[in-house]
Design an enzyme around this catalytic site. Structure first.
Site, PDB file in Angstrom:
ATOM      1  N   GLN A 178      -4.599  -1.627   9.920  1.00 17.62           N
ATOM      2  CA  GLN A 178      -4.541  -2.960   9.303  1.00 17.62           C
ATOM      3  C   GLN A 178      -5.147  -4.012  10.240  1.00 17.62           C
ATOM      4  O   GLN A 178      -4.753  -4.113  11.403  1.00 17.62           O
ATOM      5  CB  GLN A 178      -3.082  -3.304   8.972  1.00 17.62           C
ATOM      6  CG  GLN A 178      -2.895  -4.608   8.240  1.00 17.62           C
ATOM      7  CD  GLN A 178      -3.506  -4.614   6.832  1.00 17.62           C
ATOM      8  OE1 GLN A 178      -3.402  -3.649   6.089  1.00 17.62           O
ATOM      9  NE2 GLN A 178      -4.161  -5.708   6.485  1.00 17.62           N
ATOM     10  N   LYS A 213       0.846  -1.200   0.000  1.00 18.92           N
ATOM     11  CA  LYS A 213       0.000   0.000   0.000  1.00 18.92           C
ATOM     12  C   LYS A 213       0.880   1.249   0.000  1.00 18.92           C
ATOM     13  O   LYS A 213       0.645   2.194  -0.749  1.00 18.92           O
ATOM     14  CB  LYS A 213      -0.919   0.016   1.224  1.00 18.92           C
ATOM     15  CG  LYS A 213      -2.088  -0.967   1.114  1.00 18.92           C
ATOM     16  CD  LYS A 213      -2.802  -1.172   2.438  1.00 18.92           C
ATOM     17  CE  LYS A 213      -3.838  -2.285   2.331  1.00 18.92           C
ATOM     18  NZ  LYS A 213      -4.420  -2.686   3.614  1.00 18.92           N
ATOM     19  N   ASP A 241     -11.033   3.140   4.500  1.00 21.11           N
ATOM     20  CA  ASP A 241     -11.439   1.739   4.399  1.00 21.11           C
ATOM     21  C   ASP A 241     -12.971   1.615   4.375  1.00 21.11           C
ATOM     22  O   ASP A 241     -13.498   0.558   4.046  1.00 21.11           O
ATOM     23  CB  ASP A 241     -10.901   0.931   5.602  1.00 21.11           C
ATOM     24  CG  ASP A 241      -9.597   0.207   5.265  1.00 21.11           C
ATOM     25  OD1 ASP A 241      -9.337  -0.022   4.069  1.00 21.11           O
ATOM     26  OD2 ASP A 241      -8.857  -0.135   6.214  1.00 21.11           O
TER      27      ASP A 241
END
Ligand code: NDP
Length: 294
Positions: free
Chosen positions: A97, A53, A120
């Site tokens: 994460q 990422k 997200d």
């Protein structure tokens, strides 16, 4: 029949290049989008995701920060980190994460992220916005990537029967919500299946578009597919394979070779949905900055 392969590597690259052009335009005005990834502990798969990422961000000309906390970091420390990133004007997108270590309440952490930076799309505010079709919602990157893949591959969702196998908050539910929205990549008639679905093969055989997000290697077999259906495999599973140096290989939730004989189009694993996910995360970070500047 031999299915058309939907190439997520190529499509993801196209989207990342589009994002880079838009970032270039914004940077001309003095700012660039910034994404912060928070990684708690040493889970190797998570570390790989976070690294890729970060790399993708930099390639798109974005500002990228990775905050690493030890596996025994307290929930309070993680919440402090989120607060700091919420207040940082160089950061437009924050992702924590998952999975987090067991002693940390993931829900609490995800709810602490400023919804305007929640790239997200897991904060209840963004989930709600997605459900009601509010265009400012951040769409969770994996189902958003699947939707883009369908649109950009010319696969018509309007009026199609889409069957989503899996009802997680990360993939299955937002996937279903995207497919029922009014607009491109939407207007499908959606059935959501899960572990309590009765006679799953009978349901999946009714699908024009099947999205598998189950987490079980090669679970979807050819007899579960209607000839000519489009099959999107979200699953990423490690299976032991002594014949390769790593000792394992990655497979999806779909038995690829036999299903490819029946389907009209299919995503490979790896190289299908995975690369789209990162591209859409960058797109969401760009969206975050654009929405903040409005
Ligand atoms: P979860 O484990 O959170 O959810 C799995 C879903 O599958 C659940 O809803 C579960 O039902 C359902 N399920 C399990 N067994 C069956 C069964 N026998 N029949 C029908 N449904 C079943 O997984 P995620 O949604 O997070 O991930 C799914 C897969 O996608 C994983 O392989 C993961 O690695 C991958 N993934 C890939 C990403 C990418 O970038 N490509 C990103 C995110 C995930 P129930 O709710 O009843 O338990």
């Amino acid at each position: 029949m031999s299915a058309k392969i939907l190439d997520g590597v190529a499509l993801g690259k196209t989207i990342r290049a589009e994002v880079a052009v838009a970032v270039g335009r914004l940077s001309g005005n003095g700012g660039k989008p910034g994404l912060a990834a928070v990684l708690v502990g040493e889970d190797p798969a998570s570390a790989v995701y976070v690294r890729s990422k970060g790399k993708a961000c930099e390639e798109a000309g974005m500002h990228s920060v990775t905050v690493r906390l030890p596996a025994d970091a307290s929930e309070a420390e993680l919440l402090d980190t989120v607060d700091r990133l919420n207040a940082d004007p160089r950061i437009h997108g924050i992702l924590v994460q998952l999975p987090l270590p067991k002693h940390i309440n993931s829900e609490k952490v995800l709810r602490r992220i400023d919804p305007t930076k929640d790239v997200d799309g897991f904060h209840p505010i963004n989930v709600g916005k997605l459900v009601i079709g509010d265009k400012t919602a951040f769409r969770p990157a994996t189902p958003y990537g699947v939707q883009q893949m369908l649109i950009r591959s010319g696969i018509e969702t309007k009026g199609a029967h889409a069957v989503v196998v899996g009802r997680s908050n990360i993939v299955g539910r937002p996937m279903a919500n995207l497919l029922i929205q009014d607009g491109p990549g939407g207007n499908a008639t959606v059935t959501v299946c899960h572990s309590r679905t009765r006679d799953l093969p009978a349901v999946t055989r009714g699908a024009d578009i099947l999205v598998a997000a189950i987490g079980k290697p090669e679970f979807i077999t050819a007899d579960m597919i209607r000839p000519g259906a489009v099959v999107i495999d979200v699953g990423i599973n490690r299976v032991d394979d002594a014949s390769v140096p790593k000792g394992y290989r990655l497979v999806g939730d779909v038995a690829y070779a036999p299903v490819a004989e029946v389907a009209s189009a299919i995503t490979p694993v790896p190289g299908g949905v995975g690369p789209m996910t990162i591209a859409m995360l960058l797109q969401n970070t760009l969206q975050a900055m654009e929405q903040m500047e409005r």
